[in-house]
Design a protein around this motif. Sequence first.
Motif, PDB file in Angstrom:
ATOM      1  N   ARG A  53       1.604  13.617 -17.858  1.00  0.00           N
ATOM      2  CA  ARG A  53       0.638  14.050 -16.832  1.00  0.00           C
ATOM      3  C   ARG A  53      -0.440  12.999 -16.618  1.00  0.00           C
ATOM      4  O   ARG A  53      -0.849  12.724 -15.485  1.00  0.00           O
ATOM      5  CB  ARG A  53      -0.003  15.384 -17.230  1.00  0.00           C
ATOM      6  N   ALA A  54      -0.914  12.403 -17.709  1.00  0.00           N
ATOM      7  CA  ALA A  54      -1.946  11.364 -17.597  1.00  0.00           C
ATOM      8  C   ALA A  54      -1.406  10.150 -16.853  1.00  0.00           C
ATOM      9  O   ALA A  54      -2.107   9.562 -16.016  1.00  0.00           O
ATOM     10  CB  ALA A  54      -2.447  10.969 -18.982  1.00  0.00           C
ATOM     11  N   GLU A  55      -0.166   9.777 -17.125  1.00  0.00           N
ATOM     12  CA  GLU A  55       0.438   8.635 -16.425  1.00  0.00           C
ATOM     13  C   GLU A  55       0.605   8.933 -14.941  1.00  0.00           C
ATOM     14  O   GLU A  55       0.346   8.070 -14.094  1.00  0.00           O
ATOM     15  CB  GLU A  55       1.787   8.290 -17.054  1.00  0.00           C
ATOM     16  N   ALA A  56       1.010  10.164 -14.622  1.00  0.00           N
ATOM     17  CA  ALA A  56       1.142  10.548 -13.213  1.00  0.00           C
ATOM     18  C   ALA A  56      -0.218  10.525 -12.520  1.00  0.00           C
ATOM     19  O   ALA A  56      -0.326  10.130 -11.353  1.00  0.00           O
ATOM     20  CB  ALA A  56       1.775  11.936 -13.110  1.00  0.00           C
ATOM     21  N   ARG A  57      -1.253  10.928 -13.244  1.00  0.00           N
ATOM     22  CA  ARG A  57      -2.612  10.910 -12.682  1.00  0.00           C
ATOM     23  C   ARG A  57      -3.048   9.477 -12.368  1.00  0.00           C
ATOM     24  O   ARG A  57      -3.661   9.220 -11.332  1.00  0.00           O
ATOM     25  CB  ARG A  57      -3.583  11.564 -13.664  1.00  0.00           C
ATOM     26  N   VAL A  58      -2.701   8.534 -13.253  1.00  0.00           N
ATOM     27  CA  VAL A  58      -3.019   7.125 -12.990  1.00  0.00           C
ATOM     28  C   VAL A  58      -2.340   6.669 -11.703  1.00  0.00           C
ATOM     29  O   VAL A  58      -2.962   6.020 -10.861  1.00  0.00           O
ATOM     30  CB  VAL A  58      -2.595   6.215 -14.169  1.00  0.00           C
ATOM     31  N   THR A  59      -1.094   7.036 -11.542  1.00  0.00           N
ATOM     32  CA  THR A  59      -0.359   6.644 -10.339  1.00  0.00           C
ATOM     33  C   THR A  59      -1.022   7.195  -9.085  1.00  0.00           C
ATOM     34  O   THR A  59      -1.220   6.471  -8.102  1.00  0.00           O
ATOM     35  CB  THR A  59       1.100   7.121 -10.416  1.00  0.00           C
ATOM     36  N   ARG A  60      -1.399   8.481  -9.123  1.00  0.00           N
ATOM     37  CA  ARG A  60      -2.057   9.079  -7.954  1.00  0.00           C
ATOM     38  C   ARG A  60      -3.401   8.420  -7.668  1.00  0.00           C
ATOM     39  O   ARG A  60      -3.734   8.122  -6.523  1.00  0.00           O
ATOM     40  CB  ARG A  60      -2.244  10.584  -8.168  1.00  0.00           C
ATOM     41  N   ARG A  61      -4.198   8.203  -8.715  1.00  0.00           N
ATOM     42  CA  ARG A  61      -5.514   7.593  -8.520  1.00  0.00           C
ATOM     43  C   ARG A  61      -5.381   6.154  -8.022  1.00  0.00           C
ATOM     44  O   ARG A  61      -6.197   5.697  -7.225  1.00  0.00           O
ATOM     45  CB  ARG A  61      -6.338   7.633  -9.811  1.00  0.00           C
ATOM     46  N   MET A  62      -4.364   5.456  -8.491  1.00  0.00           N
ATOM     47  CA  MET A  62      -4.148   4.092  -8.033  1.00  0.00           C
ATOM     48  C   MET A  62      -3.781   4.091  -6.545  1.00  0.00           C
ATOM     49  O   MET A  62      -4.296   3.276  -5.772  1.00  0.00           O
ATOM     50  CB  MET A  62      -3.042   3.419  -8.843  1.00  0.00           C
ATOM     51  N   GLN A  63      -2.928   5.016  -6.145  1.00  0.00           N
ATOM     52  CA  GLN A  63      -2.573   5.125  -4.729  1.00  0.00           C
ATOM     53  C   GLN A  63      -3.808   5.437  -3.890  1.00  0.00           C
ATOM     54  O   GLN A  63      -4.021   4.839  -2.831  1.00  0.00           O
ATOM     55  CB  GLN A  63      -1.515   6.202  -4.531  1.00  0.00           C
ATOM     56  N   ASP A  64      -4.624   6.374  -4.373  1.00  0.00           N
ATOM     57  CA  ASP A  64      -5.853   6.728  -3.652  1.00  0.00           C
ATOM     58  C   ASP A  64      -6.787   5.531  -3.547  1.00  0.00           C
ATOM     59  O   ASP A  64      -7.330   5.246  -2.473  1.00  0.00           O
ATOM     60  CB  ASP A  64      -6.594   7.865  -4.370  1.00  0.00           C
ATOM     61  N   PHE A  65      -6.970   4.828  -4.665  1.00  0.00           N
ATOM     62  CA  PHE A  65      -7.881   3.691  -4.692  1.00  0.00           C
ATOM     63  C   PHE A  65      -7.430   2.601  -3.721  1.00  0.00           C
ATOM     64  O   PHE A  65      -8.221   2.084  -2.938  1.00  0.00           O
ATOM     65  CB  PHE A  65      -7.984   3.130  -6.111  1.00  0.00           C
ATOM     66  N   TYR A  66      -6.158   2.253  -3.763  1.00  0.00           N
ATOM     67  CA  TYR A  66      -5.671   1.197  -2.885  1.00  0.00           C
ATOM     68  C   TYR A  66      -5.640   1.621  -1.433  1.00  0.00           C
ATOM     69  O   TYR A  66      -5.862   0.804  -0.547  1.00  0.00           O
ATOM     70  CB  TYR A  66      -4.312   0.687  -3.349  1.00  0.00           C
ATOM     71  N   ALA A  67      -5.378   2.893  -1.165  1.00  0.00           N
ATOM     72  CA  ALA A  67      -5.396   3.371   0.217  1.00  0.00           C
ATOM     73  C   ALA A  67      -6.787   3.254   0.811  1.00  0.00           C
ATOM     74  O   ALA A  67      -6.956   2.857   1.966  1.00  0.00           O
ATOM     75  CB  ALA A  67      -4.903   4.813   0.286  1.00  0.00           C
ATOM     76  N   VAL A  68      -7.800   3.580   0.015  1.00  0.00           N
ATOM     77  CA  VAL A  68      -9.182   3.485   0.493  1.00  0.00           C
ATOM     78  C   VAL A  68      -9.617   2.026   0.591  1.00  0.00           C
ATOM     79  O   VAL A  68     -10.260   1.619   1.554  1.00  0.00           O
ATOM     80  CB  VAL A  68     -10.138   4.269  -0.433  1.00  0.00           C
ATOM     81  N   SER A  69      -9.246   1.228  -0.407  1.00  0.00           N
ATOM     82  CA  SER A  69      -9.699  -0.159  -0.463  1.00  0.00           C
ATOM     83  C   SER A  69      -8.979  -1.076   0.526  1.00  0.00           C
ATOM     84  O   SER A  69      -9.578  -1.974   1.095  1.00  0.00           O
ATOM     85  CB  SER A  69      -9.505  -0.717  -1.874  1.00  0.00           C
ATOM     86  N   PHE A  70      -7.673  -0.824   0.708  1.00  0.00           N
ATOM     87  CA  PHE A  70      -6.878  -1.771   1.492  1.00  0.00           C
ATOM     88  C   PHE A  70      -6.129  -1.135   2.639  1.00  0.00           C
ATOM     89  O   PHE A  70      -5.409  -1.807   3.366  1.00  0.00           O
ATOM     90  CB  PHE A  70      -5.865  -2.486   0.569  1.00  0.00           C
ATOM     91  N   GLY A  71      -6.271   0.151   2.830  1.00  0.00           N
ATOM     92  CA  GLY A  71      -5.580   0.840   3.897  1.00  0.00           C
ATOM     93  C   GLY A  71      -4.235   1.361   3.400  1.00  0.00           C
ATOM     94  O   GLY A  71      -3.713   0.919   2.390  1.00  0.00           O
ATOM     95  N   PRO A  72      -3.671   2.335   4.112  1.00  0.00           N
ATOM     96  CA  PRO A  72      -2.412   2.920   3.678  1.00  0.00           C
ATOM     97  C   PRO A  72      -1.278   1.901   3.756  1.00  0.00           C
ATOM     98  O   PRO A  72      -1.278   1.014   4.617  1.00  0.00           O
ATOM     99  CB  PRO A  72      -2.196   4.078   4.655  1.00  0.00           C
ATOM    100  N   LEU A  73      -0.344   2.049   2.851  1.00  0.00           N
ATOM    101  CA  LEU A  73       0.836   1.192   2.871  1.00  0.00           C
ATOM    102  C   LEU A  73       1.766   1.666   3.977  1.00  0.00           C
ATOM    103  O   LEU A  73       2.074   2.835   4.072  1.00  0.00           O
ATOM    104  CB  LEU A  73       1.562   1.233   1.515  1.00  0.00           C
ATOM    105  N   ASP A  74       2.232   0.752   4.802  1.00  0.00           N
ATOM    106  CA  ASP A  74       3.120   1.148   5.896  1.00  0.00           C
ATOM    107  C   ASP A  74       4.563   0.745   5.652  1.00  0.00           C
ATOM    108  O   ASP A  74       5.422   0.898   6.493  1.00  0.00           O
ATOM    109  CB  ASP A  74       2.638   0.556   7.222  1.00  0.00           C
ATOM    110  N   GLY A  75       4.843   0.180   4.482  1.00  0.00           N
ATOM    111  CA  GLY A  75       6.204  -0.217   4.150  1.00  0.00           C
ATOM    112  C   GLY A  75       6.564  -1.606   4.628  1.00  0.00           C
ATOM    113  O   GLY A  75       7.630  -2.107   4.338  1.00  0.00           O
ATOM    114  N   ALA A  76       5.678  -2.236   5.369  1.00  0.00           N
ATOM    115  CA  ALA A  76       5.959  -3.598   5.847  1.00  0.00           C
ATOM    116  C   ALA A  76       5.671  -4.591   4.744  1.00  0.00           C
ATOM    117  O   ALA A  76       4.703  -4.478   4.016  1.00  0.00           O
ATOM    118  CB  ALA A  76       5.104  -3.905   7.069  1.00  0.00           C
ATOM    119  N   ALA A  77       6.542  -5.572   4.646  1.00  0.00           N
ATOM    120  CA  ALA A  77       6.354  -6.593   3.597  1.00  0.00           C
ATOM    121  C   ALA A  77       5.679  -7.815   4.140  1.00  0.00           C
ATOM    122  O   ALA A  77       5.616  -8.107   5.268  1.00  0.00           O
ATOM    123  CB  ALA A  77       7.699  -6.959   3.005  1.00  0.00           C
TER     124      ALA A  77
END
Length: 77
Positions: A53-77
């Motif tokens: 659960r703690a590892e999953a929480r890190v993943t979610r928080r990392m996604q949230d942090f990067y989405a706010v900091s750098f914008g949502p990922l659109d799948g483009a490389a």
Amino acid sequence: MRAVGEEPTRAELREIEAEMPLIEAGLAVVDAEIAIALADSHTDDLAWRRLRRAEARVTRRMQDFYAVSFGPLDGAA
């Protein structure tokens, strides 16, 4: 480079505050890992679930942090 004793700027404090949920999630992983490491050889399923659960929480928080900091990922490389 900051002089010794110089306080962080408001912008730096905002950056730290924005990253705190991710830092706290990472600390929860470390706490769970320590509990498993210190347990006897019969670590129960609850300890392992706590770690997952703690590892999953890190993943979610990392996604949230990067989405706010750098914008949502659109799948483009």
